[in-house]
Design a protein around this motif. Structure first.
Motif, PDB file in Angstrom:
ATOM      1  N   GLY A  88      79.444   6.276  79.267  1.00 52.28           N
ATOM      2  CA  GLY A  88      80.765   5.931  79.811  1.00 52.28           C
ATOM      3  C   GLY A  88      81.864   6.202  78.803  1.00 52.28           C
TER       4      GLY A  88
ATOM      5  N   ARG B 159      75.612   1.367  69.711  1.00 49.31           N
ATOM      6  CA  ARG B 159      74.435   0.566  70.071  1.00 49.31           C
ATOM      7  C   ARG B 159      73.232   0.799  69.148  1.00 49.31           C
ATOM      8  NH1 ARG B 159      74.741  -2.069  74.436  1.00 49.31           N
ATOM      9  NH2 ARG B 159      75.999  -0.602  75.628  1.00 49.31           N
TER      10      ARG B 159
ATOM     11  N   VAL C 155      80.666  -4.677  88.281  1.00 45.64           N
ATOM     12  CA  VAL C 155      80.804  -3.942  89.539  1.00 45.64           C
ATOM     13  C   VAL C 155      79.625  -4.343  90.424  1.00 45.64           C
ATOM     14  CG1 VAL C 155      80.770  -1.652  90.610  1.00 45.64           C
ATOM     15  CG2 VAL C 155      82.069  -2.035  88.503  1.00 45.64           C
TER      16      VAL C 155
HETATM   17  C1  FAD Z   1      69.125  -1.865  69.808  1.00 43.97           C
HETATM   18  C2  FAD Z   1      69.070  -0.474  70.305  1.00 43.97           C
HETATM   19  C3  FAD Z   1      68.846   0.585  69.414  1.00 43.97           C
HETATM   20  C4  FAD Z   1      68.783   1.888  69.858  1.00 43.97           C
HETATM   21  N1  FAD Z   1      68.575   2.885  68.956  1.00 43.97           N
HETATM   22  C5  FAD Z   1      68.542   4.167  69.378  1.00 43.97           C
HETATM   23  C6  FAD Z   1      68.338   5.232  68.455  1.00 43.97           C
HETATM   24  O1  FAD Z   1      68.176   5.020  67.258  1.00 43.97           O
HETATM   25  N2  FAD Z   1      68.324   6.493  68.919  1.00 43.97           N
HETATM   26  C7  FAD Z   1      68.470   6.779  70.233  1.00 43.97           C
HETATM   27  O2  FAD Z   1      68.449   7.948  70.607  1.00 43.97           O
HETATM   28  N3  FAD Z   1      68.682   5.786  71.147  1.00 43.97           N
HETATM   29  C8  FAD Z   1      68.710   4.505  70.742  1.00 43.97           C
HETATM   30  N4  FAD Z   1      68.901   3.496  71.650  1.00 43.97           N
HETATM   31  C9  FAD Z   1      69.065   3.837  73.068  1.00 43.97           C
HETATM   32  C10 FAD Z   1      70.517   4.141  73.382  1.00 43.97           C
HETATM   33  O3  FAD Z   1      71.344   3.136  72.879  1.00 43.97           O
HETATM   34  C11 FAD Z   1      70.685   4.284  74.885  1.00 43.97           C
HETATM   35  O4  FAD Z   1      69.898   5.389  75.313  1.00 43.97           O
HETATM   36  C12 FAD Z   1      72.130   4.519  75.277  1.00 43.97           C
HETATM   37  O5  FAD Z   1      72.937   3.422  74.893  1.00 43.97           O
HETATM   38  C13 FAD Z   1      72.258   4.746  76.771  1.00 43.97           C
HETATM   39  O6  FAD Z   1      73.588   4.893  77.099  1.00 43.97           O
HETATM   40  P1  FAD Z   1      74.130   4.506  78.542  1.00 43.97           P
HETATM   41  O7  FAD Z   1      75.574   4.816  78.522  1.00 43.97           O
HETATM   42  O8  FAD Z   1      73.263   5.093  79.570  1.00 43.97           O
HETATM   43  O9  FAD Z   1      73.906   2.935  78.638  1.00 43.97           O
HETATM   44  P2  FAD Z   1      74.458   1.758  77.743  1.00 43.97           P
HETATM   45  O10 FAD Z   1      74.873   2.243  76.417  1.00 43.97           O
HETATM   46  O11 FAD Z   1      73.463   0.664  77.830  1.00 43.97           O
HETATM   47  O12 FAD Z   1      75.763   1.291  78.520  1.00 43.97           O
HETATM   48  C14 FAD Z   1      75.683   0.746  79.820  1.00 43.97           C
HETATM   49  C15 FAD Z   1      76.940  -0.012  80.091  1.00 43.97           C
HETATM   50  O13 FAD Z   1      77.018  -0.352  81.452  1.00 43.97           O
HETATM   51  C16 FAD Z   1      77.466  -1.695  81.595  1.00 43.97           C
HETATM   52  N5  FAD Z   1      77.059  -2.129  82.935  1.00 43.97           N
HETATM   53  C17 FAD Z   1      75.814  -2.111  83.463  1.00 43.97           C
HETATM   54  N6  FAD Z   1      75.839  -2.534  84.750  1.00 43.97           N
HETATM   55  C18 FAD Z   1      77.132  -2.808  85.042  1.00 43.97           C
HETATM   56  C19 FAD Z   1      77.807  -3.274  86.195  1.00 43.97           C
HETATM   57  N7  FAD Z   1      77.166  -3.525  87.352  1.00 43.97           N
HETATM   58  N8  FAD Z   1      79.135  -3.465  86.129  1.00 43.97           N
HETATM   59  C20 FAD Z   1      79.816  -3.221  84.989  1.00 43.97           C
HETATM   60  N9  FAD Z   1      79.227  -2.763  83.878  1.00 43.97           N
HETATM   61  C21 FAD Z   1      77.909  -2.558  83.898  1.00 43.97           C
HETATM   62  C22 FAD Z   1      76.836  -2.380  80.410  1.00 43.97           C
HETATM   63  O14 FAD Z   1      77.469  -3.581  80.074  1.00 43.97           O
HETATM   64  C23 FAD Z   1      77.063  -1.326  79.338  1.00 43.97           C
HETATM   65  O15 FAD Z   1      78.381  -1.411  78.834  1.00 43.97           O
HETATM   66  C24 FAD Z   1      68.956   2.163  71.231  1.00 43.97           C
HETATM   67  C25 FAD Z   1      69.173   1.120  72.133  1.00 43.97           C
HETATM   68  C26 FAD Z   1      69.231  -0.185  71.679  1.00 43.97           C
HETATM   69  C27 FAD Z   1      69.465  -1.299  72.649  1.00 43.97           C
END
Ligand code: FAD
Ligand code: FES
Length: 471
Positions: free
Chosen positions: A101, A130, A168
């Motif tokens: 996002g 993250r 949402v």
């Molecule tokens: C502790 C940790 C360490 C990590 N380390 C690594 C690493 O070293 N290397 C690597 O490649 N990956 C790593 N990852 C994985 C990586 O962080 C994720 O793959 C990545 O953050 C995914 O991005 P995203 O935007 O899909 O989801 P996210 O970053 O999880 O973001 C999702 C967002 O959507 C919001 N949301 C969800 N549902 C709703 C709703 N209904 N309404 C409003 N908001 C909503 C959430 O609050 C959040 O802000 C790690 C993850 C964690 C948790």
């Protein structure tokens, strides 16, 4: 730096985590960072590939005879050709304030999108780094100001309407609106779903005790840090990437750490037995105690009972047993699903106005020739950026080679490609000496490459995958 006959003068360090760009690889007028594969345009300094989002500095260079003169610093610029494309959709709504996002919103403004951007997140924190939540931040070696992806004023200055703590609850695809908890709707012309994933919880008694933590958000990481005060022993449930990074961070803080997990080797399913054994030995050298081939069956106060009958007292517990993509919104909206939100190569869902990116998206990966879904930070950011371009009508295909890294103590593991199964692992170098490249093969074809301290090999493997060559 040289690209063909051209010479460039740029910052020595990557704008992500200061990786040494001189140790990277120059490809097609861009320099790729050895640490996490960001790429910068050598002419403009623009971060053209995540995880870096900010440009690097560039200087004017003049060649006179066999001498090269570095002159004044250039003004930061982005690729203007793409900036022109701006206004295909005037209202863009992004659900999710995570990797995908944020990267989408940032790219929309970088490309001079002049319409409105509403970014809705049910988290209380603005977009954060993250991956660091389980690494330096948890270990206590990263200051608070490393965590936000951008300072608070970035959103107002870039006219991004960031709505935190807002859930949402639904999408009306016919009316092109999203519904938010407590009432109210937000209209969109293009919608990006980037809802990420949530930690799987243990289906056992007392898994909801306050001393039992999971880790996804800044608040989660802070709660674990708070729990370390006056704690002596922590139990980590699950030998996943996150579980083991947490174990390393807690050892760095001086706690006794026990890890219980059902597999006989940590990370074997993803990285194979050799790296599994290496990771286990690395943690044991740092004092972690493993309870493998075992699981937790109950918590009673601060006591965990394992299936084997072992009882272990721990001041707190961190559960890292995997994540589940947050798919409810997409399912309820009637989008085509396939163990994730099904998207095409432009990251468009079955509804042409709705895109999906990050942990929820299953896309046609041209390298493995399969529809895949991964949970990698860099992939999520790059997908957010591709979706941004496509919401502007720029018709970009998502063809990045999947990449992730993990860090335990001072040992990084880099991984490019995608191998869910393999029949051979070819090892170059010495795993125990932390100097190795592992090629995961199926029927002789390399599907993925993992490496430790072989950054250039990892970059070259990425390039080979991109070019359809054997890495
Ligand atoms: C502790 C940790 C360490 C990590 N380390 C690594 C690493 O070293 N290397 C690597 O490649 N990956 C790593 N990852 C994985 C990586 O962080 C994720 O793959 C990545 O953050 C995914 O991005 P995203 O935007 O899909 O989801 P996210 O970053 O999880 O973001 C999702 C967002 O959507 C919001 N949301 C969800 N549902 C709703 C709703 N209904 N309404 C409003 N908001 C909503 C959430 O609050 C959040 O802000 C790690 C993850 C964690 C948790
Ligand atoms: S330090 Fe360069 S990509 Fe992370």
């Amino acid at each position: 730096m040289r690209s063909g006959t051209d010479v460039f003068a740029v910052s020595a360090h990557c704008s992500h985590y200061h990786g040494p760009l001189a140790d990277g690889v120059v490809v097609d007028g861009g320099v790729r960072c050895p640490w996490h594969h960001a790429c910068f345009d050598l002419r403009t300094g623009e971060a053209v590939r995540a995880p870096a989002l900010s440009p690097i500095d560039c200087w004017e260079v003049e060649q006179r005879g066999d001498r090269i003169y570095v002159k004044s610093k250039r003004k930061a610029a982005v690729s203007k050709a793409k900036s022109a494309a701006a206004n295909a959709a005037s209202r863009i709504v992004i659900v999710g304030g995570g990797a995908a996002g944020f990267a989408a919103a940032e790219m929309l403004r970088r490309r001079n999108f002049g319409g409105s951007i509403v970014m809705v997140s049910n988290d209380g924190a603005a977009p954060i780094d993250r991956p660091n939540l389980s690494k330096d931040y948890l270990a206590g070696s990263a200051p608070e100001d490393w965590m936000p992806l951008r300072p608070d004023n970035f959103y107002a200055e870039n006219d991004i309407d960031l709505r935190l703590n807002v859930e949402v609850t639904g999408i009306d695809a016919a009316k092109r609106t999203v519904t938010i908890a407590g009432g109210g709707t937000i209209p969109y012309d293009r919608l990006l779903l980037a809802t990420g994933a949530e930690p799987v919880r243990l289906p056992i008694p007392s898994a909801d005790l306050p001393s039992v933590h999971t880790l996804r958000s800044l608040a989660d990481s802070r709660a674990i840090i708070a729990a370390t005060n006056e704690a002596h022993r922590a139990l980590v449930v699950g030998a996943s990437f996150i579980g083991l990074e947490v174990a390393a961070a807690l050892r760095t803080r001086g706690l006794q750490v026990h890890v219980v997990a059902p597999e006989s080797r940590p990370m074997e399913r993803v990285l194979g037995p050799q790296l599994g054994d290496f990771v286990r030995a690395l943690h044991e050298d740092h004092g972690v105690v493993f309870h493998l081939d075992d699981t937790v069956t109950a918590f009673e106060g601060h006591r965990a009972t394992f299936k084997s009958g072992t009882k272990l007292d721990a001041d707190f517990v961190v559960v890292g047993v995997g994540v589940r993509p947050r798919l409810t919104l997409a399912e309820k909206a009637g989008l085509k699903m396939d163990r994730g939100v099904s998207v095409d190569e432009s990251l468009r869902t079955s509804d042409p106005s709705i895109y999906a990116a990050g942990d929820i998206a299953r896309w046609p990966d041209p390298h493995s020739k399969a529809n895949i879904r991964v949970e990698h930070w860099v992939v999520a950011e790059r997908q957010g950026q591709t979706a941004a371009h496509n919401m502007l009508g720029l018709d970009q295909r998502f063809d990045a080679v999947p990449f992730f890294w993990s860090q335990n103590y001072d040992v990084p593991i880099n991984y490019v490609g995608h191998a869910e199964q393999w029949d051979e692992i070819a090892i170059d170098g010495d795993v125990a000496q932390k100097d190795c490249v592992l090629r995961y093969k199926s029927q002789g074809r390399v599907l993925a490459v993992a490496s430790i301290y072989r950054d250039v090999d990892s970059l070259k493997a990425e390039l080979a995958f991109e070019q359809g060559r054997e890495p």
